[in-house]
Design a protein around this motif. Structure first.
Motif, PDB file in Angstrom:
ATOM      1  N   ARG A   1       0.865   8.716  -7.919  1.00  0.00           N
ATOM      2  CA  ARG A   1      -0.418   8.044  -7.676  1.00  0.00           C
ATOM      3  C   ARG A   1      -0.258   6.911  -6.668  1.00  0.00           C
ATOM      4  N   ALA A   2       0.769   6.100  -6.879  1.00  0.00           N
ATOM      5  CA  ALA A   2       0.971   4.956  -5.981  1.00  0.00           C
ATOM      6  C   ALA A   2       1.266   5.426  -4.558  1.00  0.00           C
ATOM      7  N   ALA A   3       2.123   6.444  -4.434  1.00  0.00           N
ATOM      8  CA  ALA A   3       2.497   6.916  -3.093  1.00  0.00           C
ATOM      9  C   ALA A   3       1.309   7.579  -2.399  1.00  0.00           C
ATOM     10  N   LEU A   4       0.543   8.364  -3.146  1.00  0.00           N
ATOM     11  CA  LEU A   4      -0.604   9.038  -2.530  1.00  0.00           C
ATOM     12  C   LEU A   4      -1.619   8.023  -2.009  1.00  0.00           C
ATOM     13  N   GLY A   5      -1.798   6.929  -2.745  1.00  0.00           N
ATOM     14  CA  GLY A   5      -2.717   5.890  -2.276  1.00  0.00           C
ATOM     15  C   GLY A   5      -2.304   5.372  -0.902  1.00  0.00           C
ATOM     16  N   VAL A   6      -1.019   5.150  -0.744  1.00  0.00           N
ATOM     17  CA  VAL A   6      -0.499   4.641   0.531  1.00  0.00           C
ATOM     18  C   VAL A   6      -0.636   5.711   1.620  1.00  0.00           C
TER      19      VAL A   6
END
Ligand code: ADP
Length: 256
Positions: free
Chosen positions: A125-130
């Protein structure tokens, strides 16, 4: 160093979770060899610092992926410092204690799920946001042959690794239009510390080792470097049209 050294990931930023050991460390090394700036994340700070000290252009971060807030804070810190994340190896994981299903406790179940399911989700989730904000990216999640076939006494692990296959497909479909590819690898018996521990924990370790070595049509066990090469391929532009796939890296085990 490989033939492709310095090439495919030049100028790119890659994040590897569980980078202190085994498959994560080998993947990090391969990405560094191919030119990436690699951020090594692990809850075991000593191992990840040691891994970073071996690799030029790598930095270590202490992170427990099962802590959602810590994951968000770490990714914020990475973006602040590096501006973007081009590639993610979502690898941190645990096997857990091995028991038959009817003797698996709530705590054994949830301790594996907190890392392999919740943690993998928080990191993805965190990486996809970036990556969405940047307009591109590539992810490789760590599944396992235990997520594709039944292996006795590994119910929480097998469940979580089968879940990774579904999460990979879902995210691949969801983010294809955003120019983000999401794939997974499913290694079988690779000689890593995790597998060594699995062998040692067996009632008869020698028999377990022989059994693991004879599982796949190809003799012996794979190496972390075999898996790292496939991870690097999937993350690279060489795999530009591949998304949603879980690639077995198992000496033909999945074909049997
Ligand atoms: P593998 O065979 O997958 O390489 P290892 O046990 O060698 O297995 O490596 C798994 C890595 O994941 C270890 O470095 C371990 O410290 C790390 N890890 C396990 N749980 C967590 C967690 N909750 N957060 C971050 N890293 C973790």
């Amino acid at each position: 160093m490989t033939e492709t050294a310095g090439g495919r990931f030049g100028g790119r930023v890659a994040v590897v979770t569980g980078a202190g050991s085994g498959l994560g460390r080998a993947a990090a090394r391969r990405l560094v060899d191919e030119g990436a700036e690699v951020l090594l994340l692990d809850r075991d700070v000593a191992s990840v610092q040691e891994a970073a000290s071996e690799l030029a252009g790598a930095s270590a971060y202490e992170l427990d992926v099962s802590d959602a807030r810590a994951v968000a804070a770490t990714f914020d810190a990475i973006v602040e410092r590096y501006g973007r994340i081009d590639a993610l190896v979502n690898n941190a994981g645990v096997v857990g204690e091995q028991r038959p299903v009817h003797r698996t406790t709530d705590e054994m179940w949830s301790s594996v799920m907190r890392v392999n399911a919740d943690g993998a989700f928080y990191v993805l989730r965190a990486a996809l946001g970036v990556m969405v904000a940047a307009g591109s990216g590539s992810v490789v999640n760590m599944s396992s042959s235990s997520g594709l076939s039944g292996k006795p006494h590994l119910a929480p692990y097998g469940f979580s690794k089968a879940g990774i296959v579904g999460l990979t497909r879902t995210a691949a479909v969801e983010y294809a239009a955003a120019n983000i590819r999401v794939n997974a690898v499913a290694p079988s018996a690779v000689r890593t510390p995790l597998v060594e521990a699995h062998i040692r924990a067996a009632p008869d370790p020698d028999a377990m080792e022989r059994q693991m070595e004879s599982q796949s049509p190809m003799p012996g066990m794979g190496t972390p470097e075999d898996v790292a090469a496939v991870i690097a391929f999937l993350l690279s532009d060489d795999a530009a049209r591949i998304t949603g796939l879980t690639v077995p890296v198992d000496g033909g085990y999945h074909a049997t």
